[in-house]
Write a protein that holds these residues in place. Structure first.
Motif, PDB file in Angstrom:
ATOM      1  N   GLU A   1      19.591  87.179  14.311  1.00  0.00           N
ATOM      2  CA  GLU A   1      19.921  86.315  13.226  1.00  0.00           C
ATOM      3  C   GLU A   1      19.084  86.575  12.041  1.00  0.00           C
ATOM      4  O   GLU A   1      19.808  86.501  10.816  1.00  0.00           O
ATOM      5  CB  GLU A   1      19.927  84.953  13.779  1.00  0.00           C
ATOM      6  CG  GLU A   1      21.053  84.463  14.846  1.00  0.00           C
ATOM      7  CD  GLU A   1      20.661  84.922  16.182  1.00  0.00           C
ATOM      8  OE1 GLU A   1      21.404  84.535  17.270  1.00  0.00           O
ATOM      9  OE2 GLU A   1      19.582  85.460  16.521  1.00  0.00           O
TER      10      GLU A   1
ATOM     11  N   PHE B   1      19.792  89.668  10.511  1.00  0.00           N
ATOM     12  CA  PHE B   1      21.334  89.732   9.678  1.00  0.00           C
ATOM     13  C   PHE B   1      21.061  88.931   8.448  1.00  0.00           C
ATOM     14  O   PHE B   1      21.862  89.262   7.297  1.00  0.00           O
ATOM     15  CB  PHE B   1      22.419  88.860  10.566  1.00  0.00           C
ATOM     16  CG  PHE B   1      24.051  88.962  10.196  1.00  0.00           C
ATOM     17  CD1 PHE B   1      24.428  90.360  10.238  1.00  0.00           C
ATOM     18  CD2 PHE B   1      24.146  87.926   9.519  1.00  0.00           C
ATOM     19  CE1 PHE B   1      25.732  90.031   9.595  1.00  0.00           C
ATOM     20  CE2 PHE B   1      25.696  87.970   9.161  1.00  0.00           C
ATOM     21  CZ  PHE B   1      26.369  89.033   9.074  1.00  0.00           C
ATOM     22  N   GLU B   2      20.271  87.665   8.332  1.00  0.00           N
ATOM     23  CA  GLU B   2      20.198  86.863   7.113  1.00  0.00           C
ATOM     24  C   GLU B   2      19.664  87.799   5.947  1.00  0.00           C
ATOM     25  O   GLU B   2      19.717  87.830   4.781  1.00  0.00           O
ATOM     26  CB  GLU B   2      19.207  85.834   7.346  1.00  0.00           C
ATOM     27  CG  GLU B   2      19.912  84.841   8.265  1.00  0.00           C
ATOM     28  CD  GLU B   2      18.975  83.582   8.577  1.00  0.00           C
ATOM     29  OE1 GLU B   2      17.728  83.442   8.115  1.00  0.00           O
ATOM     30  OE2 GLU B   2      19.314  82.599   9.343  1.00  0.00           O
TER      31      GLU B   2
ATOM     32  N   GLU C   1      22.290  90.216   4.798  1.00  0.00           N
ATOM     33  CA  GLU C   1      23.029  89.554   3.754  1.00  0.00           C
ATOM     34  C   GLU C   1      22.320  89.218   2.374  1.00  0.00           C
ATOM     35  O   GLU C   1      22.973  89.191   1.165  1.00  0.00           O
ATOM     36  CB  GLU C   1      23.601  88.307   4.110  1.00  0.00           C
ATOM     37  CG  GLU C   1      24.747  88.529   5.408  1.00  0.00           C
ATOM     38  CD  GLU C   1      25.280  87.387   5.735  1.00  0.00           C
ATOM     39  OE1 GLU C   1      24.878  86.181   5.828  1.00  0.00           O
ATOM     40  OE2 GLU C   1      26.636  87.381   5.850  1.00  0.00           O
TER      41      GLU C   1
ATOM     42  N   GLN D   1      28.204  97.031   6.179  1.00  0.00           N
ATOM     43  CA  GLN D   1      29.035  96.075   5.157  1.00  0.00           C
ATOM     44  C   GLN D   1      30.255  95.299   5.614  1.00  0.00           C
ATOM     45  O   GLN D   1      31.023  95.869   6.323  1.00  0.00           O
ATOM     46  CB  GLN D   1      29.324  96.871   4.025  1.00  0.00           C
ATOM     47  CG  GLN D   1      28.074  97.225   3.228  1.00  0.00           C
ATOM     48  CD  GLN D   1      27.015  96.214   2.765  1.00  0.00           C
ATOM     49  OE1 GLN D   1      27.652  95.037   2.410  1.00  0.00           O
ATOM     50  NE2 GLN D   1      25.828  96.634   2.549  1.00  0.00           N
ATOM     51  N   GLY D   2      30.420  94.024   5.501  1.00  0.00           N
ATOM     52  CA  GLY D   2      31.317  93.342   6.120  1.00  0.00           C
ATOM     53  C   GLY D   2      31.265  93.018   7.538  1.00  0.00           C
ATOM     54  O   GLY D   2      32.347  92.428   8.074  1.00  0.00           O
ATOM     55  N   GLU D   3      30.147  93.292   8.234  1.00  0.00           N
ATOM     56  CA  GLU D   3      30.368  93.084   9.739  1.00  0.00           C
ATOM     57  C   GLU D   3      29.796  91.795   9.864  1.00  0.00           C
ATOM     58  O   GLU D   3      29.081  91.188   9.136  1.00  0.00           O
ATOM     59  CB  GLU D   3      29.090  93.938  10.293  1.00  0.00           C
ATOM     60  CG  GLU D   3      29.099  93.835  11.798  1.00  0.00           C
ATOM     61  CD  GLU D   3      28.245  95.053  12.449  1.00  0.00           C
ATOM     62  OE1 GLU D   3      28.650  95.336  13.785  1.00  0.00           O
ATOM     63  OE2 GLU D   3      27.387  95.418  11.848  1.00  0.00           O
ATOM     64  N   ALA D   4      30.531  90.920  10.894  1.00  0.00           N
ATOM     65  CA  ALA D   4      29.925  89.507  11.227  1.00  0.00           C
ATOM     66  C   ALA D   4      29.076  89.641  12.041  1.00  0.00           C
ATOM     67  O   ALA D   4      28.766  90.590  12.927  1.00  0.00           O
ATOM     68  CB  ALA D   4      31.314  88.736  11.609  1.00  0.00           C
ATOM     69  N   LEU D   5      28.142  88.518  12.277  1.00  0.00           N
ATOM     70  CA  LEU D   5      27.084  88.410  12.965  1.00  0.00           C
ATOM     71  C   LEU D   5      27.328  88.627  14.541  1.00  0.00           C
ATOM     72  O   LEU D   5      26.787  89.135  15.157  1.00  0.00           O
ATOM     73  CB  LEU D   5      26.392  86.956  12.983  1.00  0.00           C
ATOM     74  CG  LEU D   5      25.208  86.739  13.743  1.00  0.00           C
ATOM     75  CD1 LEU D   5      24.068  87.700  13.614  1.00  0.00           C
ATOM     76  CD2 LEU D   5      24.722  85.061  13.634  1.00  0.00           C
ATOM     77  N   ASP D   6      28.438  88.180  14.921  1.00  0.00           N
ATOM     78  CA  ASP D   6      28.957  88.343  16.358  1.00  0.00           C
ATOM     79  C   ASP D   6      29.240  89.663  16.631  1.00  0.00           C
ATOM     80  O   ASP D   6      29.071  90.328  17.889  1.00  0.00           O
ATOM     81  CB  ASP D   6      30.135  87.510  16.666  1.00  0.00           C
ATOM     82  CG  ASP D   6      29.894  85.732  16.929  1.00  0.00           C
ATOM     83  OD1 ASP D   6      28.618  85.606  16.939  1.00  0.00           O
ATOM     84  OD2 ASP D   6      30.779  85.127  16.720  1.00  0.00           O
ATOM     85  N   GLN D   7      29.930  90.391  15.739  1.00  0.00           N
ATOM     86  CA  GLN D   7      30.031  91.793  15.807  1.00  0.00           C
ATOM     87  C   GLN D   7      28.916  92.702  16.079  1.00  0.00           C
ATOM     88  O   GLN D   7      28.634  93.600  16.852  1.00  0.00           O
ATOM     89  CB  GLN D   7      30.704  92.546  14.650  1.00  0.00           C
ATOM     90  CG  GLN D   7      32.505  91.925  14.715  1.00  0.00           C
ATOM     91  CD  GLN D   7      33.211  92.316  13.207  1.00  0.00           C
ATOM     92  OE1 GLN D   7      32.611  92.303  12.214  1.00  0.00           O
ATOM     93  NE2 GLN D   7      34.005  93.029  13.313  1.00  0.00           N
TER      94      GLN D   7
ATOM     95  N   LYS E   1      25.789  91.456  16.991  1.00  0.00           N
ATOM     96  CA  LYS E   1      25.209  91.118  18.548  1.00  0.00           C
ATOM     97  C   LYS E   1      26.000  91.869  19.458  1.00  0.00           C
ATOM     98  O   LYS E   1      25.163  92.288  20.360  1.00  0.00           O
ATOM     99  CB  LYS E   1      25.377  89.660  18.675  1.00  0.00           C
ATOM    100  CG  LYS E   1      24.625  88.539  17.877  1.00  0.00           C
ATOM    101  CD  LYS E   1      24.677  87.073  18.390  1.00  0.00           C
ATOM    102  CE  LYS E   1      23.803  86.263  17.830  1.00  0.00           C
ATOM    103  NZ  LYS E   1      23.935  85.012  17.788  1.00  0.00           N
TER     104      LYS E   1
END
Length: 224
Positions: free
Chosen positions: A146, A149-150, A153, A188-194, A196
């Protein structure tokens, strides 16, 4: 024939990395080894079901449930004493067992060990390795994915890359000697769940590769 390397796994949750180790021992990717037990510190850890499916002995040993710390305790000194007592008792439990391990693998073990556990285990020549979802020196401790990822972003992540590592365990959290690493680029555009999901898939491979290297070293030291 070389002696079998005895592996003890410690986990707190789903146990997918535990499963990866089971599979790799079974098909020989971690050679001449046996997983002789599992210890969990959370009562609902699904890792126990995996152990039962493969006839691996497991045990639940928890800081609060086993009476080392009252659930409502807040006093810092008493909390420290409780953790020290728990660490010492767990080390004694492992060292007094009929089948003492050669290697302990922390595979999603959500608890930080102190010297009361690490020193007696190390004194007996037992190696301890840990999987951490970050690169060496980056995002030590909890919520590493997390936090990376922060930073991504916010445009603060160097080369848009995070990663995973397996390292030897010392008292300084996630600062032990590195065994293997793998860089993972955040898209780019990837979600946190993806992210993980991709990291966890790579974890399964890396923990097996690192365990195999350590087991090889253990066999080499035994043959000397």
């Amino acid at each position: 024939m070389a002696e079998t390397c005895r592996i003890l796994v410690m986990a707190s949750g789903n146990g997918s990395n535990f499963q990866a180790l089971i599979d790799a021992v079974g098909d020989g990717r971690i050679p001449q080894s046996r997983i002789m037990g599992l210890i969990v510190n959370r009562g609902k850890a699904y890792a126990t079901k995996r152990a039962e499916q493969h006839a691996i002995h497991w045990e639940y040993f928890n800081l609060i449930s086993n009476g080392f710390q009252p659930k409502t305790e807040r006093d810092p000194e008493k909390l420290r004493e409780a953790r020290n007592s728990y660490d010492a008792a767990l080390a004694k439990k492992i060292l007094d067992s009929d089948t003492r391990p050669d290697l302990i693998v922390l595979a999603g073990w959500m608890y930080i060990f102190g010297s009361r556990f690490l020193n007696p285990i190390s004194a007996q020549g037992i190696k301890i390795i840990n999987l951490h979802p970050a690169l060496p020196g980056k995002y030590d401790g909890t919520n590493a994915i997390e936090r990376a990822f922060e930073d991504f972003e916010a445009g603060k992540l160097e080369n848009n890359k995070t990663g995973i590592m397996v390292h030897y365990v010392i008292e300084q959290v996630d600062r032990g000697e590195t065994i293997l690493t793998r860089e993972i680029e955040i898209h780019q555009g990837e979600a946190l769940d993806q992210l993980k999901e991709r990291i966890h898939a790579n974890e399964h491979q890396l923990i097996v590769e690192a365990a195999a290297l350590v087991v090889k070293d253990i066999h080499a030291s035994k043959s000397q």
